[in-house]
Design a protein around this motif. Sequence first.
Motif, PDB file in Angstrom:
ATOM      1  N   ALA A 132       1.100  -1.246   0.046  1.00  0.00           N
ATOM      2  CA  ALA A 132      -0.028   0.204   0.039  1.00  0.00           C
ATOM      3  C   ALA A 132       0.975   1.395  -0.002  1.00  0.00           C
ATOM      4  CB  ALA A 132      -0.829   0.074   1.125  1.00  0.00           C
ATOM      5  N   GLY A 133       1.892   1.139   0.868  1.00  0.00           N
ATOM      6  CA  GLY A 133       2.602   2.333   0.914  1.00  0.00           C
ATOM      7  C   GLY A 133       3.372   2.655  -0.553  1.00  0.00           C
ATOM      8  N   ARG A 134       3.753   1.421  -1.211  1.00  0.00           N
ATOM      9  CA  ARG A 134       4.467   1.709  -2.393  1.00  0.00           C
ATOM     10  C   ARG A 134       3.090   2.371  -3.648  1.00  0.00           C
ATOM     11  NH1 ARG A 134       6.392  -3.497  -4.559  1.00  0.00           N
ATOM     12  NH2 ARG A 134       4.416  -4.288  -4.976  1.00  0.00           N
ATOM     13  N   TYR A 135       2.126   1.781  -3.487  1.00  0.00           N
ATOM     14  CA  TYR A 135       1.101   2.220  -4.299  1.00  0.00           C
ATOM     15  C   TYR A 135       0.659   3.843  -3.999  1.00  0.00           C
ATOM     16  CZ  TYR A 135      -3.847   3.114  -5.816  1.00  0.00           C
ATOM     17  OH  TYR A 135      -5.009   3.262  -6.265  1.00  0.00           O
ATOM     18  N   LEU A 136       0.679   4.009  -2.721  1.00  0.00           N
ATOM     19  CA  LEU A 136       0.758   5.569  -2.430  1.00  0.00           C
ATOM     20  C   LEU A 136       1.652   6.515  -2.600  1.00  0.00           C
ATOM     21  CD1 LEU A 136      -1.247   4.775   0.853  1.00  0.00           C
ATOM     22  CD2 LEU A 136      -2.224   5.965  -1.015  1.00  0.00           C
ATOM     23  N   GLY A 137       2.958   5.917  -3.079  1.00  0.00           N
ATOM     24  CA  GLY A 137       4.160   6.696  -3.507  1.00  0.00           C
ATOM     25  C   GLY A 137       4.959   7.195  -1.983  1.00  0.00           C
ATOM     26  N   GLN A 138       4.904   6.335  -1.251  1.00  0.00           N
ATOM     27  CA  GLN A 138       5.311   7.005   0.231  1.00  0.00           C
ATOM     28  C   GLN A 138       6.880   6.531   0.339  1.00  0.00           C
ATOM     29  OE1 GLN A 138       2.917   4.799   2.912  1.00  0.00           O
ATOM     30  NE2 GLN A 138       1.265   6.292   3.094  1.00  0.00           N
ATOM     31  N   ASN A 139       7.455   5.559  -0.394  1.00  0.00           N
ATOM     32  CA  ASN A 139       8.674   4.989  -0.474  1.00  0.00           C
ATOM     33  C   ASN A 139       9.293   4.648   0.957  1.00  0.00           C
ATOM     34  OD1 ASN A 139      11.102   4.489  -1.663  1.00  0.00           O
ATOM     35  ND2 ASN A 139      12.128   6.699  -1.294  1.00  0.00           N
ATOM     36  N   ILE A 140       8.147   3.606   1.573  1.00  0.00           N
ATOM     37  CA  ILE A 140       8.500   3.378   3.008  1.00  0.00           C
ATOM     38  C   ILE A 140       9.018   2.042   2.882  1.00  0.00           C
ATOM     39  CG2 ILE A 140       6.709   4.731   4.204  1.00  0.00           C
ATOM     40  CD1 ILE A 140       5.140   2.012   4.111  1.00  0.00           C
ATOM     41  N   VAL A 141       9.432   1.586   3.912  1.00  0.00           N
ATOM     42  CA  VAL A 141       9.828   0.110   4.352  1.00  0.00           C
ATOM     43  C   VAL A 141       9.107  -0.374   5.478  1.00  0.00           C
ATOM     44  CG1 VAL A 141      11.897  -1.418   4.990  1.00  0.00           C
ATOM     45  CG2 VAL A 141      12.321   0.628   3.453  1.00  0.00           C
ATOM     46  N   THR A 142       8.789  -1.539   5.484  1.00  0.00           N
ATOM     47  CA  THR A 142       7.943  -2.095   6.737  1.00  0.00           C
ATOM     48  C   THR A 142       9.079  -3.384   7.229  1.00  0.00           C
ATOM     49  OG1 THR A 142       6.642  -3.856   5.694  1.00  0.00           O
ATOM     50  CG2 THR A 142       5.932  -1.688   5.706  1.00  0.00           C
ATOM     51  N   MET A 143       8.733  -3.324   8.652  1.00  0.00           N
ATOM     52  CA  MET A 143       9.622  -4.285   9.346  1.00  0.00           C
ATOM     53  C   MET A 143       8.753  -4.971  10.336  1.00  0.00           C
ATOM     54  SD  MET A 143      13.092  -3.588  11.662  1.00  0.00           S
ATOM     55  CE  MET A 143      14.073  -3.016  10.307  1.00  0.00           C
ATOM     56  N   THR A 144       8.875  -6.495  10.606  1.00  0.00           N
ATOM     57  CA  THR A 144       8.178  -7.149  11.593  1.00  0.00           C
ATOM     58  C   THR A 144       9.356  -7.974  12.170  1.00  0.00           C
ATOM     59  OG1 THR A 144       6.235  -7.934  12.365  1.00  0.00           O
ATOM     60  CG2 THR A 144       6.948  -8.784  10.229  1.00  0.00           C
TER      61      THR A 144
END
Lengths: 421, 324
Positions: A132-144
């Motif tokens: 979703a972050g990629r779709y929204l153009g946020q350039n984020i990384v997620t971590m768990t």
Amino acid sequence: MSYPLTRDQHLELYYYMKLNRMLDEQLVRLFRQNKVVGGLYSNLGQEATSVGTAYALEKRDWIAPMIRNVGGLLVKGYKPADILMQYMARYDSPTKGKDGTSHFGDLKGRHVVSPISMLGDLVPVMTGVAIAGRYLGQNIVTMTWVGDGATSTGAFHEGLNFAATQHAPLVLVVENNQWAYSTPVAKQVPIHDLADRAKAYGIPSAIVDGNDVVAVYQATKEAVDRCRAGKGPVLIEAKTMRMKGHAQHDPAEYVPKKMFEYWEARDPIVRYEKYLTENNLWDEKTKSDFVARIEKELNDALEVAEKSPFPPPELAEQGVYCDGCHTIEAEWKRSKKEAMPPQSSVKPEWEVTDFGGFDLASTMAKQSAAAGANGGNGAKSARTVAAAQKSTGKSNGRPEKLKVAARVPFGRGPKGKEGRK
Amino acid sequence: MAPVTMLEAIRQAIFEEMERDPAVVAIGEDIGVYGGAFKVTAGLLERFGWERVIDTPISETAIIGAAVGMSYQGLRPIAELQFIDFIACCFNQITNFVAKSHYRWGAPVPMVMRGPSGGGVHGGPFHSANPEMYFVHTPGLKVIYPSTAYDAKGLLKSAIRDNNPVLFLEHKFLYRRIKEELPEDDYTVPIGKAIVRREGRDLTIVTYAAMMHSSLEAAETLAKEGVDVEIVDLRTLLPLDKETILQSVKKTNKLLIVHEDTRTGGIAGEIAAVACEGAFEDLDGPILRVTAKDSPVPFSPPLEERFLPNVNDILSAARELAAY
């Protein structure tokens, strides 16, 4: 690759680890005083893994902690009082007493997703946040984080497989603390290195000494950068040790004494203190100032927590549904127009370049020229092509691992065979 | 406007909502290039692209898990379960992760889980389920099971716009068997509101989904026998519209509940309790129910016919009740 840390950053890492440790000790005291409601899950011995991994992220990035990742929550900006009140089931805790432990989060500010007790479930969820972050153009990384035990769950495998096919910017930290409740890792998993799980999904992995905070940070930072560059998920196995039982009630008598001794000698905080001294990054006074500062913070936190009441009973049936209490709005960092027709329109066809035959190499050699000429799924703009390729798994059927080193682009950690039965 | 099938009404709802709001995305197995096992999502990929129409591996837990994650980002995913029977594969994600999210830590999950449900098409034990009661028993979810094309479109639009996780069940027997003219303009149907499909004086039938049509057919026959049946179509099972049920029971004084779900633990038991708690003094006869048998859904036509409730079952129960 090396990512230099400034002196302040080195000291900040120490602060979070030491805070994590002292908060843990404070909770044990509160548990013995019967002030903790329910179980207490110690983080002892795993501080470097939690802190070092989370420290490699930026503010915009998202985490989903597991129960022993208080260190990650502290790095993300939660205060000791939040943790204390969660464990003490108070009204002012992040969940107002509806849930305990590290089961809380914050979507808008800190970008923290609450875990649930069922292990592995966060892997697909954080994959969803990532795409979703990629779709929204946020350039984020997620971590768990998952433990060694969670790598046996279906959710872990479904999630990682999906993350890999989607090239999701997900860093999955497998915190191998050697014990899943009372069962040793060798009885959970028939392989030595949990990092090998990544092979099945064609994604890179790394093994790191989970009790060396700088090494953890370095490996994670490289993984995070790789994700942010759009190269897909990375699995990091951090080899560490759960130094207490599963929870406070469990004396962990099933753990060989020698194993505790082995890991005791590799305590992440003692080691890091030595590292800071050897590298002239601090002196005794800096150290004692840190301890004094943290002691004060924890005393203040306890005061706040003890002043907080238990929740009013009528809260029990409130908040089951969102009845307009939340405004739901995505944070767009790209033009919405790109996501809408006509710009979003594509030719609905798979691009199949590998016919899957036994003579794989020759087939692919013949096909590669045609694939290059075809472009990606008939998408219109260059951006959509890139995004579409990412979201459909590059070339739809051609695993990216053929182009990328399948394993460990950034060095392996210690084998750590000692202490294993 | 030409009349459209229920399937087409559902497709229109998804299409129009995706057209209206770029936060709406679709995710599921074979929904993109292929257009879905029943072609509910046909044409979506072509119009909205790879980012908004996501074909997934065969991983129900990953589908629901990823949809939750997307909803945390403020998107409104529509997750398709190819056949609703497969919802059992992601039961944990739905009941523990999705349903408890807002209650536990105030994180709303604006997502729709939808899929073809119900029997009557010889789908056998794994392609015919009516799984509603697992989820009606899960606080935090909303459960919808429409019986008409108009309702399917309007309720699905409401579900997509709702801030809560909604399970939207589509009776596959009805997909192409019923047709209706739909309004040209955008419309929604409110979640949690039942509707009186047929007014009557003598007896209330509370029902939903495919059994609504069987009940209507039975009502026409009963009318010729002088029994005037009122039919309440629940449309939403959670939250349950107790008010409309009680109003009707207080008017007709007799209650028959009809559903295609199996008998024990079906929603008929809950509705009977609602009637006893709220309209006991008004009842002139026993509360009866017509349901499927307490067995898995069998495959062979004579077995499935025996398993499913039919018009004759409704007629005999209604006659028995009308005699009081």
